[in-house]
Design an enzyme around this catalytic site. Structure first.
Site, PDB file in Angstrom:
ATOM      1  CE  LYS A 162      -4.200  -1.638   0.200  1.00 55.51           C
ATOM      2  NZ  LYS A 162      -5.253  -1.316  -0.956  1.00 55.51           N
ATOM      3  CG  ASP A 191      -4.173  -0.437  -4.062  1.00 51.57           C
ATOM      4  OD1 ASP A 191      -4.346   0.656  -4.861  1.00 51.57           O
ATOM      5  OD2 ASP A 191      -4.916  -1.146  -3.595  1.00 51.57           O
ATOM      6  CD  GLU A 217      -5.194  -2.467  -7.256  1.00 53.13           C
ATOM      7  OE1 GLU A 217      -4.565  -3.398  -7.485  1.00 53.13           O
ATOM      8  OE2 GLU A 217      -5.786  -2.526  -6.248  1.00 53.13           O
ATOM      9  CG  ASP A 242      -9.388  -1.604  -6.760  1.00 48.21           C
ATOM     10  OD1 ASP A 242     -10.407  -2.121  -6.823  1.00 48.21           O
ATOM     11  OD2 ASP A 242      -8.701  -1.905  -5.479  1.00 48.21           O
ATOM     12  CE  LYS A 266     -10.403  -4.851  -4.927  1.00 51.64           C
ATOM     13  NZ  LYS A 266     -10.016  -3.517  -3.909  1.00 51.64           N
ATOM     14  CD  GLN A 294     -13.796  -3.871  -1.865  1.00 49.63           C
ATOM     15  OE1 GLN A 294     -14.121  -3.945  -3.082  1.00 49.63           O
ATOM     16  NE2 GLN A 294     -13.090  -2.856  -1.285  1.00 49.63           N
TER      17      GLN A 294
HETATM   18 MG   LIG Z   1      -6.773  -1.605  -4.788  1.00 50.35          MG
END
Ligand SMILES: [Mg+2]
Length: 367
Positions: A162, A191, A217, A242, A266, A294
């Protein structure tokens, strides 16, 4: 087989530590268990994880829309009437997690009724997926320690990092520390959850050009239309959409606008029916895909796995299937086991979701 009742049960299971990322933070898995009952005694099961910071749904809104709008619209229908059921659900805009949980529970019912795993009904490509693990915001040394633990314990060698903090330095340092500590044998991708601007993103990617990132992402917001296009045009790695591409129409827009070159699928937000449409659309347009998470519990992870393993294209990359490792417990009677970095599909008919009723009694919030 006719639908006779739909249960929407709130439950909450604490995380070992809060999960932090650019668009939010989560301290407990406060989800909704959805059970679709039928007149022949079969029960289809799935979960809806509320993500207010992404889709606007809350636990209470999911329960309310299912009980007051969706259930009355589809009770009496057969689970195989998916087109007609979705037409009814789609009279209500948004509510993706609520609709998707119903959709996946219907597929679970269909699988059970014909005695086949949902993976085989969907595509039957394989029976397993490599697992990718998400590393949330922390000091770089902590992120390295977590990734190392997960690799040593579960054999996972793909990590989603992240990013999206500003200024960009801590994230760049974290990615560099991960690559240096874990070596070339692991796959890393990032991401941003829309946390950076397009120029931030370009600068960060330049600074990390030597880190062999697989892809990036949602680094900056989709509303930065020209910024995204500018970023994609100069990036040397695939750029994934996303939360900006949660429906087939949005996927078309992102890909044809040049705002992304790949899409995160997802099942928590597109179920199986619409995830198929997104996947086939990506395949037709020559776009890349990854199975996203998710922040699902084991129930949702089993659903993502059932879909991801079913197709060749979704099986190419490791799927994000390990967020449940951060939960202190789960509702599945037989827990998921990640071995050698791989999760295997259950061989049972449907999705193979068997709920531990004692745990449900303990964690449900409506009694
Ligand atoms: Mg994402």
């Amino acid at each position: 087989m006719k639908i006779t009742n739909i249960e929407a049960i709130p439950f909450a299971i604490p995380y070992r530590k809060p999960l932090a990322f650019a668009s939010g933070q989560i301290a407990e898995a406060a989800h909704v268990l959805v059970r679709v009952h039928t007149d022949d005694g079969l029960v289809g099961t799935a979960e809806a994880p509320p993500r207010p910071f992404t889709y606007g749904e809350t636990q209470a809104s999911i329960i309310s829309v299912i009980e007051t709008i969706f259930a009355p619209q589809i009770i009496g229908a057969s689970p195989v009437e998916r087109e007609s059921i979705h037409a009814r659900l789609n009279r209500t805009v948004a509510n993706p997690a609520a609709k998707s949980a119903i959709d996946m529970a219907l597929w679970d019912l269909i699988g059970q009724s014909v005695g086949l795993p949902v993976t085989d009904l969907l595509g039957g490509h394989g029976d397993q997926m490599r697992v990718s693990h998400m590393v949330g915001f922390a000091e770089p040394s902590e992120m390295v320690a977590e990734a190392g633990r997960v690799r040593d314990r579960y054999g996972i060698t793909t990590f989603k990092v992240k990013v999206g903090r500003r200024p960009i330095d801590m994230d760049v340092a974290a990615c560099r520390a991960l690559r240096e500590a874990l070596g070339d044998g692991v796959e890393l991708y990032i991401d941003g959850n829309r946390g950076w601007t397009a120029p931030d993103s370009a600068r960060a990617l330049r600074k990390m050009a030597d880190l062999d990132l697989l892809f990036a992402e949602e680094l900056c917001p989709a509303d930065d239309v020209l910024g995204r296009r500018w970023l994609v045009n100069q990036s040397t790695i695939p750029m994934f959409a996303d939360e900006s591409a949660t429906r087939p129409g949005e996927v078309t827009r992102e890909l044809l606008d040049g705002a992304a070159t790949g899409v995160s699928i997802k099942t928590a937000r597109t179920g199986f029916t619409y995830s198929q449409r997104v996947l086939f659309q990506c395949e037709g347009l020559g776009a890349d895909v990854v199975m996203g998470n998710q922040i699902d519990s084991q129930i949702g992870s089993l659903c993502s796995l059932a879909f991801g393993a079913a197709f060749e294209l979704t099986s190419r990359r490791a799927g994000e299937l390990s967020n449940f490792l951060d939960m202190t417990d789960d509702l599945l009677a037989e827990p998921l086991q990640i071995r050698n970095g791989v999760l295997r599909v259950r061989e049972a008919p449907g999705l193979g979701i068997e709920i531990d009723e004692d745990k449900l009694t303990h964690y449900r919030q409506d009694n």
